[in-house]
Design an enzyme around this catalytic site. Structure first.
Site, PDB file in Angstrom:
ATOM      1  CG  ASP A   1      -1.720  -0.897   0.979  1.00  0.00           C
ATOM      2  OD1 ASP A   1      -1.894  -1.702   0.426  1.00  0.00           O
ATOM      3  OD2 ASP A   1      -2.649  -1.468   2.185  1.00  0.00           O
TER       4      ASP A   1
ATOM      5  CE  LYS B   1      -2.072   3.211  17.796  1.00  0.00           C
ATOM      6  NZ  LYS B   1      -4.161   3.224  17.599  1.00  0.00           N
TER       7      LYS B   1
ATOM      8  CG  ASP C   1      -1.065   2.466   4.468  1.00  0.00           C
ATOM      9  OD1 ASP C   1      -2.164   2.337   3.746  1.00  0.00           O
ATOM     10  OD2 ASP C   1      -0.932   1.991   5.516  1.00  0.00           O
TER      11      ASP C   1
END
Length: 360
Positions: A110, A162, A218
């Site tokens: 992607d 994260k 992406d």
């Protein structure tokens, strides 16, 4: 050299387009997503591309046979009968990847960027370790897993998922180059490179970062596909401006296939891709959108932030916006408002869709 492209999944994030064809064959800037990568690999000297496939492989195989002879490279299929994650496909293709001692590329299918494959090879050979990960800078690192590495040596120290406080603004860009010795770390099962392989390589001092300059996206879901289109067109504007349209009514960066026709009094752009045999009638306003092969946008339609699937029709005076996506062969009747709808193939829409929803 060789390359393995992780084609795998069902393309659910890019539905309804992927209900008609596998995601790697959906056109991005009038060329299948996968072909952007394969052409760049061939240019960098890759002679054998292996596609790790599971879904609708027969369609891919047919397309790739044609590309093989055109590019003068070998393209093989490695068929997954069950999901293998991001690492398992390397074990499945082990025989092809370990045929010699040369390093090989691994890519997520992607990713769109200005593929720096030759520079990746140079860096990988220079440090001489097991793996090189391409990293790219992001504005909001707290949304991603970030890569912490020594800026001077490039050696990766750790990965933080994260992060709540700032530790790095560089993320894994989904492109790698590995020495064949990595295959000893990977089992033939559902296995993750990111969670089950990379942390141990980093601990052993075997993993280095390649810092990507320039754009990256992406494009696996519609919102990012549209953003990625804008980034790619800006890249074309800098590197190959002759490919972009310059006729009257064009605003900003626009790519128009030679077989498409555009009527009078249109305002096209910025960030628009118009595919083969598309018909844009008079007075149409089109921005931040892709119109795929054989579709028709009828007079005075206003279309923004939309992907129009193959052979679809958008009626007169229609207004479409907010990341709307039409599947193949969809008809939007005249004078309707479509807001953020995902419309499945072969639908005829006769009423407005004022709120984002999936139309089955």
């Amino acid at each position: 050299m060789k390359a393995l492209i992780l084609v795998g999944g069902f393309g659910t994030r890019l539905r309804p387009l992927t209900l008609s064809r596998p995601k790697p064959l959906v056109e991005f800037a009038n060329k299948p997503i996968l072909l952007h990568q394969i052409e760049a690999l061939a240019e960098a000297g890759v002679k054998h591309v292996i596609l790790a496939v599971s879904y609708r492989a027969e369609m891919l195989e047919k397309e790739m046979r044609e590309q093989e002879s055109r590019l003068g490279i070998k393209i093989s299929m490695s068929h997954e009968s069950e999901p293998l994650g991001t690492a398992g496909p390397l074990a499945l293709a082990k025989e092809m990847l370990s045929i010699d001692s040369e390093p090989f590329f691994v890519l997520n299918s992607d990713i769109i960027c200005n593929y720096p494959f030759k520079s990746m090879i140079d860096l990988h050979k220079k440090h001489g370790k097991e793996g090189t990960i391409v990293v790219t800078k992001v504005e909001e690192p707290s949304k991603y897993g970030v890569v912490v590495y020594n800026e001077e040596t490039g050696r990766i120290q750790r990965f933080v998922e994260k992060p709540k406080v700032f530790v790095s603004n560089k993320i894994n860009a989904g492109m790698y180059i590995f020495s064949p010795s990595i295959l000893k770390r990977i089992e033939l099962r559902l296995m993750s490179l990111e969670k089950e392989v990379f942390p141990f390589m980093a601990e052993a001092g075997e993993l280095f970062a390649f810092n990507l300059e320039g754009f990256w996206m992406d494009i696996g879901q519609p919102k990012d596909f549209i953003i990625g289109t804008g980034l790619y067109l800006s890249f074309l504007h800098r590197t190959a401006p002759e490919q972009l349209a310059t006729r009257e009514g064009i605003v900003g960066n626009v790519l128009v296939h030679p077989s498409a026709t555009i009527g009078k009094g249109c305002r096209i752009g910025p960030n628009v891709i118009i595919g083969p045999n598309v018909v844009i009638e008079d007075g149409v306003c089109l921005s931040k959108s892709t119109v795929l092969r054989g579709s028709k946008i009828r007079s005075h339609a206003w279309v923004q932030s939309t992907i129009v699937g193959w052979d679809s029709t958008v009626g007169q005076w229609v207004r479409m916006e907010n990341v709307s996506v039409l599947g193949e062969d969809v008809v939007i009747q005249d004078e309707l408002y479509i807001n953020g709808a995902r419309i499945l193939p072969h639908k005829n829409i006769g009423v407005s869709v004022p709120d984002p929803q999936i139309i089955m």
